[in-house]
Motif scaffolding. Structure first.
Motif, PDB file in Angstrom:
ATOM      1  N   ALA A 153      18.074  66.092  57.471  1.00 16.35           N
ATOM      2  CA  ALA A 153      17.540  64.630  57.785  1.00 16.35           C
ATOM      3  C   ALA A 153      16.177  64.798  57.440  1.00 16.35           C
ATOM      4  O   ALA A 153      15.919  63.529  56.773  1.00 16.35           O
ATOM      5  N   ARG A 154      15.328  65.627  57.658  1.00 21.35           N
ATOM      6  CA  ARG A 154      14.073  65.686  57.001  1.00 21.35           C
ATOM      7  C   ARG A 154      13.798  65.996  55.441  1.00 21.35           C
ATOM      8  O   ARG A 154      13.070  65.417  54.836  1.00 21.35           O
ATOM      9  N   PHE A 155      14.768  66.771  55.035  1.00 17.38           N
ATOM     10  CA  PHE A 155      14.464  67.367  53.560  1.00 17.38           C
ATOM     11  C   PHE A 155      15.515  67.272  52.559  1.00 17.38           C
ATOM     12  O   PHE A 155      15.558  67.710  51.520  1.00 17.38           O
ATOM     13  N   GLY A 156      16.521  66.218  53.311  1.00 22.43           N
ATOM     14  CA  GLY A 156      18.019  66.455  52.247  1.00 22.43           C
ATOM     15  C   GLY A 156      17.530  65.756  51.123  1.00 22.43           C
ATOM     16  O   GLY A 156      18.371  65.859  49.955  1.00 22.43           O
ATOM     17  N   ASP A 157      16.479  64.801  50.999  1.00 23.43           N
ATOM     18  CA  ASP A 157      16.346  64.176  49.839  1.00 23.43           C
ATOM     19  C   ASP A 157      15.802  65.298  48.409  1.00 23.43           C
ATOM     20  O   ASP A 157      15.899  64.791  47.312  1.00 23.43           O
ATOM     21  N   THR A 158      15.429  66.338  48.865  1.00 24.89           N
ATOM     22  CA  THR A 158      14.985  67.411  47.937  1.00 24.89           C
ATOM     23  C   THR A 158      15.920  68.018  47.469  1.00 24.89           C
ATOM     24  O   THR A 158      15.807  68.656  46.245  1.00 24.89           O
ATOM     25  N   ALA A 159      17.191  68.026  47.841  1.00 24.29           N
ATOM     26  CA  ALA A 159      18.405  68.768  47.446  1.00 24.29           C
ATOM     27  C   ALA A 159      18.898  68.135  46.368  1.00 24.29           C
ATOM     28  O   ALA A 159      19.990  67.453  46.354  1.00 24.29           O
ATOM     29  N   THR A 160      18.209  68.198  45.162  1.00 27.32           N
ATOM     30  CA  THR A 160      18.829  67.703  43.798  1.00 27.32           C
ATOM     31  C   THR A 160      19.766  68.251  43.241  1.00 27.32           C
ATOM     32  O   THR A 160      19.884  69.548  43.472  1.00 27.32           O
ATOM     33  N   GLY A 161      20.694  67.663  42.181  1.00 27.58           N
ATOM     34  CA  GLY A 161      21.297  68.452  41.373  1.00 27.58           C
ATOM     35  C   GLY A 161      22.558  67.815  41.389  1.00 27.58           C
ATOM     36  O   GLY A 161      22.683  66.679  41.647  1.00 27.58           O
ATOM     37  N   GLU A 162      23.828  68.533  40.865  1.00 26.64           N
ATOM     38  CA  GLU A 162      25.101  67.911  40.587  1.00 26.64           C
ATOM     39  C   GLU A 162      26.056  68.392  41.456  1.00 26.64           C
ATOM     40  O   GLU A 162      25.862  69.490  41.988  1.00 26.64           O
ATOM     41  N   GLY A 163      26.960  67.559  41.882  1.00 29.73           N
ATOM     42  CA  GLY A 163      28.018  67.991  42.884  1.00 29.73           C
ATOM     43  C   GLY A 163      27.885  67.520  44.275  1.00 29.73           C
ATOM     44  O   GLY A 163      26.539  67.154  44.442  1.00 29.73           O
ATOM     45  N   GLU A 164      28.860  67.441  44.863  1.00 29.65           N
ATOM     46  CA  GLU A 164      28.743  66.979  46.435  1.00 29.65           C
ATOM     47  C   GLU A 164      27.996  67.996  47.310  1.00 29.65           C
ATOM     48  O   GLU A 164      28.254  69.205  47.241  1.00 29.65           O
ATOM     49  N   PRO A 165      26.939  67.717  48.069  1.00 32.30           N
ATOM     50  CA  PRO A 165      26.399  68.690  48.926  1.00 32.30           C
ATOM     51  C   PRO A 165      27.261  69.605  49.756  1.00 32.30           C
ATOM     52  O   PRO A 165      28.262  68.808  50.253  1.00 32.30           O
ATOM     53  N   GLN A 166      27.128  70.812  50.097  1.00 29.67           N
ATOM     54  CA  GLN A 166      27.822  71.569  50.858  1.00 29.67           C
ATOM     55  C   GLN A 166      26.828  72.751  51.465  1.00 29.67           C
ATOM     56  O   GLN A 166      25.771  72.820  51.047  1.00 29.67           O
ATOM     57  N   LEU A 167      27.681  73.405  52.501  1.00 30.04           N
ATOM     58  CA  LEU A 167      26.987  74.500  53.014  1.00 30.04           C
ATOM     59  C   LEU A 167      27.372  75.722  52.527  1.00 30.04           C
ATOM     60  O   LEU A 167      28.453  75.925  52.307  1.00 30.04           O
ATOM     61  N   VAL A 168      26.450  76.569  52.529  1.00 32.87           N
ATOM     62  CA  VAL A 168      26.751  77.995  52.048  1.00 32.87           C
ATOM     63  C   VAL A 168      26.046  78.973  52.912  1.00 32.87           C
ATOM     64  O   VAL A 168      25.195  78.598  53.641  1.00 32.87           O
ATOM     65  N   GLN A 169      26.300  80.374  52.845  1.00 30.67           N
ATOM     66  CA  GLN A 169      25.599  81.310  53.668  1.00 30.67           C
ATOM     67  C   GLN A 169      25.109  82.074  52.496  1.00 30.67           C
ATOM     68  O   GLN A 169      25.557  82.373  51.642  1.00 30.67           O
ATOM     69  N   ALA A 170      23.625  82.605  52.951  1.00 32.92           N
ATOM     70  CA  ALA A 170      23.035  83.337  51.924  1.00 32.92           C
ATOM     71  C   ALA A 170      22.356  84.468  53.031  1.00 32.92           C
ATOM     72  O   ALA A 170      21.796  84.335  53.766  1.00 32.92           O
ATOM     73  N   VAL A 171      22.529  85.860  52.609  1.00 30.81           N
ATOM     74  CA  VAL A 171      21.916  86.895  53.344  1.00 30.81           C
ATOM     75  C   VAL A 171      20.600  87.463  52.760  1.00 30.81           C
ATOM     76  O   VAL A 171      20.419  87.717  51.538  1.00 30.81           O
ATOM     77  N   VAL A 172      19.563  87.640  53.610  1.00 28.48           N
ATOM     78  CA  VAL A 172      18.316  88.281  53.102  1.00 28.48           C
ATOM     79  C   VAL A 172      18.385  89.696  52.713  1.00 28.48           C
ATOM     80  O   VAL A 172      18.706  90.333  53.582  1.00 28.48           O
ATOM     81  N   ALA A 173      17.981  89.911  51.630  1.00 31.48           N
ATOM     82  CA  ALA A 173      18.151  90.988  51.052  1.00 31.48           C
ATOM     83  C   ALA A 173      17.278  92.274  51.321  1.00 31.48           C
ATOM     84  O   ALA A 173      16.076  91.736  51.640  1.00 31.48           O
ATOM     85  N   PRO A 174      17.228  93.617  51.391  1.00 31.95           N
ATOM     86  CA  PRO A 174      16.236  94.405  51.624  1.00 31.95           C
ATOM     87  C   PRO A 174      15.055  94.517  50.728  1.00 31.95           C
ATOM     88  O   PRO A 174      15.423  94.203  49.276  1.00 31.95           O
TER      89      PRO A 174
END
Length: 599
Positions: free
Chosen positions: A297-318
């Motif tokens: 809600a606060r920062f969604g406007d900064t998610a620019t680019g192509e395609g429908e927004p979606q949720l993904v998962q990312a693991v912080v690497a060593p």
């Protein structure tokens, strides 16, 4: 033996080899068999393709969709959680609660889906109550298979059996025609498991670190949006709607942490809830129009680019540059044009406010953004991997609607307002049309392998009848059992099917042996229904090996079972089931006595 019979037997031998060896998938083998029957001239094209428009295939596909609707609305999950709570701390109470509940669930849904749903619930329950998982998982799996004997639509074998019975000229089965047998089998199975529980191995299940796989503690923040349906409603209603995998950690109102607000306090526009939620609950929260993930809600406007927004998962690497920095410091939305909507950590404390959490190696971030930006994120050395978000939104507000559609579907089929295939097709369409499950997920719920296999093996049964092979094999069997009483012949058909189903599916076993059962019944001058039903029961309810049912394969590893465990527990139970099935079938369709020791 005539040439068509020889050709058919050669095709059958090839199909059996492929089914047993599993060199090809079962659906591919079924299609190759179908083509071989057409090319060899045993069947014409119309007969070969009749399986795709058959009642069993349509009902199976519809049941998969309806099952998906029950899962998508959280009904199956809530029942599973209730079972875990009601099971208590004793093994006997757990078995007494789990078996009838699982059997009831399997009567209108796919039993493998029920087994898969209950597996983690019972494993966690066993661990929490210091019980042996191996004492709970096998009764649960057996109950799921026994539950398929409660209705005609719960197992492909019974749908195929009904198709064979109707083709033989006998009256077809109703949706609850086999229910008396099914109820008896569930009760027998439950009593056996309670009395013979000491035969079950006492093992704790896999001892690996399962906490890494329990992604049920995502930290996130929720915003009550303007015009929300939750506005002025108590927190307890929201918690009930989202299920047990939702835990409140804090409540912000006007930016201040309020410790005086509780379950009975009313939510207001602009409130921020600090919560932990499961993956499915998190997806449900994201899709709820009355709620918003605060970061989006606060920062969604900064998610620019192509395609429908979606949720993904990312693991912080060593060695990631993100380690030790807080989410607030990263300014992630500006740097990567994506939003950190949630955080999962394997162990250790997380600050109450998500933005203040300092990242560690192995932390899993739930990111929201557009697909065109995820390519950059996936290549960044700070992340170990980028994968789709595993959670699926639960449309819990539509749960009563899904239950109503299921009840109406069953009533329409049972009261014969509509043919069963049309009734269940109506139910599947209604589940999708009312948005209990979206169309994409509905298609994914259909196990295409099962659908294609059923459509492919039906012509195999037609060919066995049409070439006279079924009659030929039945005459050979008749020479052995001609003077036997009907009860003994029913036991023979159950036993043959029970052995064959250990290497073939229940559907394939029924299609192969069903025509023989029909021909044998005609030769004895008896109605075919009890013989075909006993054949299907043998294909569905024989527990001699772990490979006889897919549900048993699911529990094999988590329960640390051995092959001999299934034989030791399953053989006596299968003998009991065979006796009860044959006795009940004789009573229902051959006017035999209901009670033993009566004439």
């Amino acid at each position: 033996m005539e040439l068509p019979q020889i050709i058919f037997l050669l095709i059958l031998a090839g199909a059996l080899y492929l089914f047993i060896s599993e060199r090809l998938r079962v659906d591919v083998t079924a299609m190759l068999t179908l083509l071989a029957l057409v090319v060899s001239g045993v069947l014409d094209s119309e007969q070969a393709l009749s399986g795709f428009a058959s009642e069993p295939a349509i009902i199976v596909a519809a049941v998969f969709v309806i099952s998906g609707g029950l899962a998508a609305t959280g009904i199956t999950e809530r029942i599973g959680q209730w079972v875990g709570q009601a099971s208590g701390r004793s093994e006997s109470r757990a078995v007494a609660v789990v078996m009838p509940t699982v059997a009831a669930l399997s009567s209108f849904t796919h039993h493998v889906m029920v087994t898969a749903m209950m597996l983690p619930i019972l494993t966690r329950h066993a661990k929490a109550q210091r019980l042996s998982a191996s004492r709970l998982l096998m009764p649960m799996s057996f109950a799921a298979s026994l539950g398929t004997t409660l209705t005609l639509v719960s197992a492909p074998a019974f749908l195929l059996a009904n198709d064979l019975i109707q083709r033989s000229g006998a009256p077809g089965l109703g949706i609850f025609s086999i229910t008396p047998i099914g109820l008896a089998l569930v009760l027998i199975g439950m009593a056996y498991m309670l009395l013979a529980r000491w035969l079950l191995p006492k093992r704790g299940g896999e001892t690996g670190d399962d906490e890494y796989l329990r992604l049920d503690r995502y930290r996130t923040e929720l915003l009550i949006v303007d015009g929300s349906r939750w506005n002025t409603r108590p927190l307890a209603e929201l918690q009930k709607a989202l299920g047990d995998r939702f835990r409140m950690l804090g409540w912000l109102r006007d930016g201040v942490l309020r410790r005086d607000l509780g379950d009975s306090s009313r939510l207001l526009k602009g409130d921020v809830l600090l919560v932990e939620a499961s993956a499915d609950a998190l997806a449900s929260l994201h899709d709820d129009q009355g709620l918003a993930l605060r970061a989006i809600a606060r920062f969604g406007d900064t998610a620019t680019g192509e395609g429908e927004p979606q949720l993904v998962q990312a693991v912080v690497a060593p060695g990631s540059e993100f380690i030790g920095r807080s989410i607030r410091e990263l300014d992630f939305s500006r740097q990567f044009h994506a939003v950190i909507a949630g955080l999962w950590r394997r162990g250790g404390a997380i600050t109450l406010r998500l933005a203040d959490a300092r990242l560690r190696e192995g932390d899993l971030l739930v990111l929201w953004g557009r697909p065109s930006r995820f390519t950059e994120l996936a290549a960044h050395h700070g992340f170990l991997m980028l994968v789709p978000f595993a959670g699926e939104a639960k449309r819990r507000v539509r749960a009563p609607l899904a239950l109503g559609i299921l009840a109406l579907t069953v009533l329409a089929a049972a009261a014969e307002w509509l043919p069963p295939a049309l009734a269940f097709l109506f139910g599947a369409v209604a589940i999708v049309a009312t948005r209990c499950v979206d169309i994409g997920q509905a298609y994914r719920e259909i196990d295409v392998r099962v659908f294609v296999m059923i459509a492919g093996v039906i012509p195999l049964g037609i060919a066995m009848e049409q070439t006279g092979t079924a009659q030929l094999l039945a005459q050979g069997l008749l020479q052995v059992v001609a003077q036997w009483p009907a009860l003994a012949v029913l036991l023979v058909m159950f036993s043959i099917a029970g052995l064959l189903t250990q290497i073939l599916s229940d559907a394939a076993t029924t299609v192969l042996l069903g025509p023989i059962a029909v021909s044998l019944a005609h030769s004895l001058g008896l109605p075919p229904t009890p013989f075909v039903v006993c054949t299907a029961l043998g294909a569905v309810a024989s527990f001699l090996t772990p490979i006889g049912h897919h549900g048993n394969l699911l529990i094999l590893g988590p329960g640390q079972y051995r092959f001999t465990d299934f034989l030791r527990m399953g053989l006596p139970l299968t003998v009991l089931i065979a006796l009860v099935s044959a006795w009940m079938a004789r009573w229902l369709w051959l006017d035999g006595p209901l009670w033993p020791f009566t004439i």
